[in-house]
Motif scaffolding. Structure first.
Motif, PDB file in Angstrom:
ATOM      1  N   UNK A  21     -56.093 -40.946-124.838  1.00  0.00           N
ATOM      2  CA  UNK A  21     -55.509 -39.633-124.537  1.00  0.00           C
ATOM      3  C   UNK A  21     -56.445 -38.804-123.663  1.00  0.00           C
ATOM      4  N   UNK A  22     -57.745 -38.909-123.904  1.00  0.00           N
ATOM      5  CA  UNK A  22     -58.711 -38.179-123.082  1.00  0.00           C
ATOM      6  C   UNK A  22     -58.730 -38.722-121.650  1.00  0.00           C
ATOM      7  N   UNK A  23     -58.597 -40.050-121.508  1.00  0.00           N
ATOM      8  CA  UNK A  23     -58.562 -40.652-120.175  1.00  0.00           C
ATOM      9  C   UNK A  23     -57.323 -40.185-119.410  1.00  0.00           C
ATOM     10  N   UNK A  24     -56.175 -40.151-120.082  1.00  0.00           N
ATOM     11  CA  UNK A  24     -54.937 -39.691-119.437  1.00  0.00           C
ATOM     12  C   UNK A  24     -55.068 -38.226-119.024  1.00  0.00           C
ATOM     13  N   UNK A  25     -55.652 -37.417-119.904  1.00  0.00           N
ATOM     14  CA  UNK A  25     -55.833 -35.998-119.584  1.00  0.00           C
ATOM     15  C   UNK A  25     -56.785 -35.821-118.406  1.00  0.00           C
ATOM     16  N   UNK A  58     -52.562 -32.683-126.856  1.00  0.00           N
ATOM     17  CA  UNK A  58     -53.225 -32.454-128.143  1.00  0.00           C
ATOM     18  C   UNK A  58     -52.248 -32.646-129.306  1.00  0.00           C
ATOM     19  N   UNK A  59     -51.048 -32.104-129.169  1.00  0.00           N
ATOM     20  CA  UNK A  59     -50.036 -32.243-130.217  1.00  0.00           C
ATOM     21  C   UNK A  59     -49.629 -33.696-130.380  1.00  0.00           C
ATOM     22  N   UNK A  60     -49.460 -34.394-129.256  1.00  0.00           N
ATOM     23  CA  UNK A  60     -49.086 -35.805-129.319  1.00  0.00           C
ATOM     24  C   UNK A  60     -50.179 -36.629-129.978  1.00  0.00           C
ATOM     25  N   UNK A  61     -51.443 -36.290-129.689  1.00  0.00           N
ATOM     26  CA  UNK A  61     -52.548 -37.011-130.322  1.00  0.00           C
ATOM     27  C   UNK A  61     -52.561 -36.766-131.831  1.00  0.00           C
ATOM     28  N   UNK A  62     -52.421 -35.519-132.249  1.00  0.00           N
ATOM     29  CA  UNK A  62     -52.415 -35.215-133.683  1.00  0.00           C
ATOM     30  C   UNK A  62     -51.310 -35.980-134.401  1.00  0.00           C
TER      31      UNK A  62
END
Length: 303
Positions: A21-25, A58-62
């Motif tokens: 998720x951090x890489x995509x962001x 962030x919501x998707x990660x949570x």
């Protein structure tokens, strides 16, 4: 809290998924930043869009990799919270965070061009709500939960279907946003109606429907996909999902159905108000654009 203290950091926060998720962001900020100069028609991206995209991620990660994901294997209420955040809340935030010029680039990719018909309002509404409802048939849900690869594929397809469902309402391309305000209002009500039977089945069931929340062996097998180690040790330590549940299995299931319906009603009610006031404002603007002098002159000429 809620049993989370019994699990490791990796089980709670899914480091690999967090890294993804951090890489995509980071890729998003590179594309709208340094690389944007190489894209024809690119424009500076407002801060509001950047915040929207980050919030969506962030919501998707949570929901899919953070503590809510783990809690979703312990209590059905959190499972439905995860579903609502993943497919009702996160998609519109992500869609609003991507600028129009980047959407035009994305939609030029051949597979997306061929799938354009799936974004038609009726097709998209039936597709998403149908997939969501089908997933929550007890036998289907338990089978998907107990087969990790199928589980990931189904969630990915459901996420794409959610974006298609939201497209009519969050269309980021001004030249493609042809649906009238009244049509969007009807579309919102259609989605609210289509999801009601599945939620009603869950809320009004007289017995627990899902083995992964009532059968200790099925629960341990499902937990094995999100918690490292031997699933049998979970049974030895906790005995089953009831160890973590602050409600009975039946009540937990009913609350889960209510939570899902509440999320949908709240988000769509907010969207309904936004669409209605925008439509009302546009109608008044068109009325006010009429020039009284010209109307009077035309009337005199006809007379």
């Amino acid at each position: 809290m809620l049993g989370l203290e019994y699990f490791s950091f990796s089980a709670l926060f899914s480091p690999l998924f967090l890294a993804f998720m951090l890489i995509v962001t980071a890729a998003y900020f590179v594309v709208i930043g340094p690389l944007s100069e190489r894209i024809a028609g690119s424009e500076p991206v407002p801060l509001s869009k950047k915040i929207s995209f980050v919030c969506g991620m962030f919501i998707l990660y949570l929901a899919q990799g953070g503590p809510i994901s783990l809690l979703g294997h312990l209590m059905f209420t959190f499972h439905m919270t995860s579903m609502a955040l993943s497919f009702i809340v996160a998609p519109p935030l992500l869609m609003m965070g991507i600028p129009a010029w980047l959407w035009r680039v994305i939609l030029k990719i051949n597979p997306f061009k061929k799938l354009g018909f799936l974004a038609r309002p009726i097709v998209a509404a039936v597709l998403f709500n149908g997939l969501f409802s089908f997933y929550h048939f007890p036998d289907v849900h338990d089978y998907v939960m107990l087969h990790f690869t199928l589980h990931r594929i189904y969630y990915l397809v459901l996420f794409i279907a959610a974006i298609l469902m939201w497209w009519t309402l969050i269309n980021p391309l001004p030249e493609k946003d042809k649906a009238s305000g009244l049509a969007k209002i009807g579309y919102i009500f259609l989605n609210m109606v289509l999801l009601t039977p599945a939620c009603g089945l869950i809320i009004f069931s007289i017995e627990p429907l899902y083995a992964t929340y009532s059968d200790p062996n099925a629960w341990a097998q499902a937990m094995g996909y999100c918690v490292p180690g031997d699933p049998s040790k979970l049974l030895e330590a906790f005995g089953g999902p009831t160890f973590f549940n602050i409600m009975s299995t039946k009540v937990d299931q009913q609350v889960g159905g209510i939570v899902m319906k509440f999320f949908q009603e709240f988000i769509f009610a907010t969207m309904l108000a936004k669409v209605f006031f925008r439509w009302y404002k546009q109608e008044n603007k068109e009325d006010n654009d009429m020039v009284p002098g010209e109307y009077s002159e035309g009337s005199m000429n006809r007379a």
